[in-house]
Design a protein around this motif. Sequence first.
Motif, PDB file in Angstrom:
ATOM      1  N   ALA A   1       0.833  -1.199   0.000  1.00  0.00           N
ATOM      2  CA  ALA A   1       0.000   0.000   0.000  1.00  0.00           C
ATOM      3  C   ALA A   1       0.875   1.260   0.000  1.00  0.00           C
ATOM      4  O   ALA A   1       0.539   2.237  -0.647  1.00  0.00           O
ATOM      5  N   ASP A   2       2.011   1.216   0.748  1.00  0.00           N
ATOM      6  CA  ASP A   2       2.894   2.385   0.768  1.00  0.00           C
ATOM      7  C   ASP A   2       3.474   2.669  -0.607  1.00  0.00           C
ATOM      8  O   ASP A   2       3.644   3.824  -0.990  1.00  0.00           O
ATOM      9  N   LYS A   3       3.794   1.606  -1.343  1.00  0.00           N
ATOM     10  CA  LYS A   3       4.366   1.774  -2.675  1.00  0.00           C
ATOM     11  C   LYS A   3       3.356   2.415  -3.624  1.00  0.00           C
ATOM     12  O   LYS A   3       3.725   3.254  -4.441  1.00  0.00           O
ATOM     13  N   ILE A   4       2.109   2.044  -3.515  1.00  0.00           N
ATOM     14  CA  ILE A   4       1.084   2.621  -4.384  1.00  0.00           C
ATOM     15  C   ILE A   4       0.970   4.122  -4.133  1.00  0.00           C
ATOM     16  O   ILE A   4       0.915   4.919  -5.067  1.00  0.00           O
ATOM     17  N   GLY A   5       0.981   4.507  -2.876  1.00  0.00           N
ATOM     18  CA  GLY A   5       0.925   5.929  -2.536  1.00  0.00           C
ATOM     19  C   GLY A   5       2.125   6.695  -3.078  1.00  0.00           C
ATOM     20  O   GLY A   5       1.994   7.803  -3.600  1.00  0.00           O
ATOM     21  N   PHE A   6       3.296   6.084  -2.970  1.00  0.00           N
ATOM     22  CA  PHE A   6       4.511   6.712  -3.494  1.00  0.00           C
ATOM     23  C   PHE A   6       4.402   6.899  -4.995  1.00  0.00           C
ATOM     24  O   PHE A   6       4.658   7.979  -5.522  1.00  0.00           O
ATOM     25  N   TYR A   7       4.031   5.836  -5.705  1.00  0.00           N
ATOM     26  CA  TYR A   7       3.951   5.921  -7.169  1.00  0.00           C
ATOM     27  C   TYR A   7       2.857   6.893  -7.612  1.00  0.00           C
ATOM     28  O   TYR A   7       3.020   7.603  -8.603  1.00  0.00           O
ATOM     29  N   ASP A   8       1.762   6.934  -6.891  1.00  0.00           N
ATOM     30  CA  ASP A   8       0.717   7.918  -7.213  1.00  0.00           C
ATOM     31  C   ASP A   8       1.245   9.340  -7.065  1.00  0.00           C
ATOM     32  O   ASP A   8       0.949  10.212  -7.890  1.00  0.00           O
ATOM     33  N   THR A   9       2.050   9.572  -6.039  1.00  0.00           N
ATOM     34  CA  THR A   9       2.645  10.896  -5.830  1.00  0.00           C
ATOM     35  C   THR A   9       3.630  11.239  -6.941  1.00  0.00           C
ATOM     36  O   THR A   9       3.667  12.375  -7.421  1.00  0.00           O
ATOM     37  N   VAL A  10       4.420  10.276  -7.356  1.00  0.00           N
ATOM     38  CA  VAL A  10       5.360  10.491  -8.464  1.00  0.00           C
ATOM     39  C   VAL A  10       4.592  10.870  -9.726  1.00  0.00           C
ATOM     40  O   VAL A  10       4.942  11.824 -10.424  1.00  0.00           O
ATOM     41  N   ILE A  11       3.539  10.132 -10.028  1.00  0.00           N
ATOM     42  CA  ILE A  11       2.725  10.426 -11.222  1.00  0.00           C
ATOM     43  C   ILE A  11       2.120  11.819 -11.116  1.00  0.00           C
ATOM     44  O   ILE A  11       2.137  12.591 -12.090  1.00  0.00           O
ATOM     45  N   ASP A  12       1.588  12.170  -9.951  1.00  0.00           N
ATOM     46  CA  ASP A  12       1.005  13.511  -9.752  1.00  0.00           C
ATOM     47  C   ASP A  12       2.058  14.600  -9.965  1.00  0.00           C
ATOM     48  O   ASP A  12       1.777  15.633 -10.589  1.00  0.00           O
ATOM     49  N   THR A  13       3.264  14.372  -9.458  1.00  0.00           N
ATOM     50  CA  THR A  13       4.336  15.357  -9.579  1.00  0.00           C
ATOM     51  C   THR A  13       4.744  15.535 -11.035  1.00  0.00           C
ATOM     52  O   THR A  13       4.870  16.664 -11.528  1.00  0.00           O
ATOM     53  N   TYR A  14       4.951  14.433 -11.740  1.00  0.00           N
ATOM     54  CA  TYR A  14       5.319  14.521 -13.163  1.00  0.00           C
ATOM     55  C   TYR A  14       4.216  15.177 -13.981  1.00  0.00           C
ATOM     56  O   TYR A  14       4.489  15.977 -14.879  1.00  0.00           O
ATOM     57  N   THR A  15       2.975  14.857 -13.668  1.00  0.00           N
ATOM     58  CA  THR A  15       1.852  15.463 -14.390  1.00  0.00           C
ATOM     59  C   THR A  15       1.814  16.965 -14.142  1.00  0.00           C
ATOM     60  O   THR A  15       1.641  17.754 -15.084  1.00  0.00           O
ATOM     61  N   ALA A  16       2.006  17.374 -12.904  1.00  0.00           N
ATOM     62  CA  ALA A  16       2.000  18.803 -12.580  1.00  0.00           C
ATOM     63  C   ALA A  16       3.156  19.531 -13.257  1.00  0.00           C
ATOM     64  O   ALA A  16       2.979  20.641 -13.794  1.00  0.00           O
ATOM     65  N   LEU A  17       4.338  18.924 -13.263  1.00  0.00           N
ATOM     66  CA  LEU A  17       5.491  19.553 -13.913  1.00  0.00           C
ATOM     67  C   LEU A  17       5.271  19.636 -15.426  1.00  0.00           C
ATOM     68  O   LEU A  17       5.566  20.659 -16.048  1.00  0.00           O
ATOM     69  N   SER A  18       4.732  18.598 -16.006  1.00  0.00           N
ATOM     70  CA  SER A  18       4.421  18.611 -17.431  1.00  0.00           C
ATOM     71  C   SER A  18       3.415  19.712 -17.753  1.00  0.00           C
ATOM     72  O   SER A  18       3.577  20.462 -18.726  1.00  0.00           O
ATOM     73  N   ASP A  19       2.394  19.833 -16.925  1.00  0.00           N
ATOM     74  CA  ASP A  19       1.393  20.895 -17.127  1.00  0.00           C
ATOM     75  C   ASP A  19       2.019  22.278 -16.998  1.00  0.00           C
ATOM     76  O   ASP A  19       1.698  23.187 -17.774  1.00  0.00           O
ATOM     77  N   LEU A  20       2.905  22.448 -16.035  1.00  0.00           N
ATOM     78  CA  LEU A  20       3.584  23.728 -15.849  1.00  0.00           C
ATOM     79  C   LEU A  20       4.428  24.082 -17.071  1.00  0.00           C
ATOM     80  O   LEU A  20       4.390  25.220 -17.567  1.00  0.00           O
TER      81      LEU A  20
END
Length: 180
Positions: A1-20
């Motif tokens: 479960a911890d790994k899923i949260g980590f990977y979700d955060t990574v995806i959110d961060t990359y998506t936000a940076l891409s959008d920026l």
Amino acid sequence: ADKIGFYDTVIDTYTALSDLIMRFASYVDKSTYNGKKLYNCLTWIAKNPPQTLYEVLELSLIYYRVETSVERDYVRSMGQLDALWEKYYEKDIAYGISEEENDNLIKAFFLRLNAFKVVANVPFALGGQTMKRDEAYTKFTRHVYKLYSSLKLAYVKAHVRVDGGMPDSYFYDICADINN
């Protein structure tokens, strides 16, 4: 479960940076050659790994600004820039981009960092081995140092790794800069 949260955060961060980055691209004036070049660079790096020195430099500057302005963390090192840039520089030369153009890009990178009046002198490293590079000091290492040194910057500082394999002439050039 911890790994899923980590990977979700990574995806959110990359998506936000891409959008920026895409938002930055939307503000570029595409009516000029440099504007088109910047727009193409930004739209590429928003979704893909950099392929050219220009793209690597732009992405590095964006990362620095996001880390210091959004995250509010001070970047303590930009990394071992000669080792990071060398393959892109050589690839660009092979594709017909002149050394002068690439050198001007590197100088512009350092000048832009300096214009940020970076906190803690945001050092970068030159020289030393990496997992993908056996030589500690290449011609490119010295070349980047000469480009950096020629600018006499107030805020951006180089960290040069010194060891027994460093050519004496390179060592003396660095010492002469320290004394100036």
